[in-house]
Scaffold this motif. Structure first.
Motif, short mmCIF file in Angstrom:
data_model
loop_
_atom_site.label_atom_id
_atom_site.label_comp_id
_atom_site.label_asym_id
_atom_site.label_seq_id
_atom_site.Cartn_x
_atom_site.Cartn_y
_atom_site.Cartn_z
N GLN A 191 0.85 -1.19 0.00
CA GLN A 191 0.00 0.00 0.00
C GLN A 191 0.88 1.23 0.00
N VAL A 192 0.54 2.20 -0.84
CA VAL A 192 1.29 3.45 -0.92
C VAL A 192 0.36 4.59 -0.51
N ASP A 193 0.74 5.29 0.55
CA ASP A 193 0.01 6.46 1.03
C ASP A 193 0.95 7.66 0.91
N GLY A 194 0.77 8.43 -0.15
CA GLY A 194 1.67 9.56 -0.38
C GLY A 194 3.08 9.04 -0.64
N TRP A 195 4.00 9.34 0.26
CA TRP A 195 5.37 8.88 0.11
C TRP A 195 5.65 7.67 0.99
N TYR A 196 4.68 7.23 1.76
CA TYR A 196 4.88 6.12 2.69
C TYR A 196 4.39 4.82 2.07
N GLU A 197 5.28 3.85 1.99
CA GLU A 197 4.92 2.53 1.47
C GLU A 197 4.89 1.54 2.63
N SER A 198 3.87 0.69 2.64
CA SER A 198 3.77 -0.30 3.71
C SER A 198 3.11 -1.57 3.18
N GLU A 199 3.25 -2.62 3.96
CA GLU A 199 2.57 -3.87 3.65
C GLU A 199 1.36 -3.99 4.57
N VAL A 200 0.20 -4.25 3.97
CA VAL A 200 -1.05 -4.31 4.72
C VAL A 200 -1.62 -5.72 4.59
N GLN A 201 -2.09 -6.25 5.71
CA GLN A 201 -2.70 -7.58 5.69
C GLN A 201 -4.18 -7.44 5.38
N LYS A 202 -4.65 -8.20 4.40
CA LYS A 202 -6.07 -8.22 4.01
C LYS A 202 -6.63 -9.59 4.41
N THR A 203 -7.95 -9.62 4.61
CA THR A 203 -8.62 -10.85 5.02
C THR A 203 -9.92 -11.01 4.24
N ALA A 204 -10.30 -12.25 3.98
CA ALA A 204 -11.57 -12.55 3.32
C ALA A 204 -12.12 -13.87 3.84
N TRP A 205 -13.44 -13.95 3.87
CA TRP A 205 -14.12 -15.21 4.15
C TRP A 205 -14.49 -15.82 2.80
N VAL A 206 -13.99 -17.01 2.52
CA VAL A 206 -14.17 -17.64 1.21
C VAL A 206 -14.83 -19.01 1.39
N TYR A 207 -15.80 -19.31 0.52
CA TYR A 207 -16.45 -20.62 0.52
C TYR A 207 -17.01 -20.92 -0.85
N ARG A 208 -17.44 -22.17 -1.04
CA ARG A 208 -18.11 -22.61 -2.27
C ARG A 208 -19.61 -22.75 -2.00
N THR A 209 -20.41 -22.35 -2.99
CA THR A 209 -21.86 -22.54 -2.88
C THR A 209 -22.20 -23.95 -3.34
N GLU A 210 -23.47 -24.32 -3.23
CA GLU A 210 -23.92 -25.63 -3.72
C GLU A 210 -23.73 -25.75 -5.23
N ASP A 211 -23.75 -24.61 -5.95
CA ASP A 211 -23.55 -24.60 -7.40
C ASP A 211 -22.08 -24.58 -7.78
N ASP A 212 -21.18 -24.78 -6.80
CA ASP A 212 -19.73 -24.81 -7.00
C ASP A 212 -19.17 -23.44 -7.40
N GLU A 213 -19.91 -22.36 -7.05
CA GLU A 213 -19.42 -21.00 -7.26
C GLU A 213 -18.61 -20.59 -6.05
N ILE A 214 -17.55 -19.82 -6.28
CA ILE A 214 -16.73 -19.33 -5.17
C ILE A 214 -17.23 -17.94 -4.76
#
Length: 165
Positions: A71-94
């Motif tokens: 992530q770049v904020d102006g002149w400051y660069e950093s590493e940011v941790q992102k999170t997601a809840w992931v699953y498959r539906t009955e139709d095999d969609e993610i």
């Protein structure tokens, strides 16, 4: 004598001061113009997808996956941790859902409340969401959980930006 018209001392000073003033004004305006235009010309990283997990790891039960983005904020660069809840539906969609509650920005968990084992639960104000991320009526959240853009390539799940629903 020639037909050339001679420049008087007054005209010479007038031309010189006008030229110097123009260069000074351009020097002062150039940074302001660049400041205004530079963000428009910068390439957007909004379409960047990050590898999150192997498709074989994804089950019908929502799982929490984490990844790191630069992530770049102006002149400051950093590493940011992102999170997601992931699953498959009955139709095999993610489906990839953001874990951020739309009420006050707390983090929701899947099945963390014993009373609602098959729902996302926000501990801050007892907010609840169904498995597909839709807010339960009568609870504090007023909107469903955002979905992540995703794609599958060579057996890997790639997640992009969050999209409000």
């Amino acid at each position: 004598m020639s037909d050339k018209q001679r420049v008087s001392r007054r005209q010479f000073l007038n031309y010189t001061l006008t030229g110097v003033g123009g260069f000074m004004a351009a020097g002062m305006l150039a940074p302001m113009v660049r400041f205004a235009i530079d963000p428009v010309l910068k390439p957007s990283a909004a379409g960047d997808f990050q590898s999150v997990a192997s498709v074989d790891e994804i089950t019908n039960e929502p799982q929490r996956f984490e990844w790191i983005v630069d992530q770049v904020d102006g002149w400051y660069e950093s590493e940011v941790q992102k999170t997601a809840w992931v699953y498959r539906t009955e139709d095999d969609e993610i489906v990839a859902l953001s874990p951020i509650c739309t009420h006050l920005g707390c983090t929701v968990d899947w099945g963390s409340n014993e009373e609602y084992p098959d729902q996302f639960y926000c501990p801050c104000h007892a907010g609840r969401y169904t498995k597909d991320g839709v807010n339960v009526p009568g609870t504090p959240p007023t909107a469903p959980l955002p979905l992540f853009d995703h794609k599958v390539e060579e057996g890997m799940l790639y997640l992009g930006q969050e999209q409000d629903r």
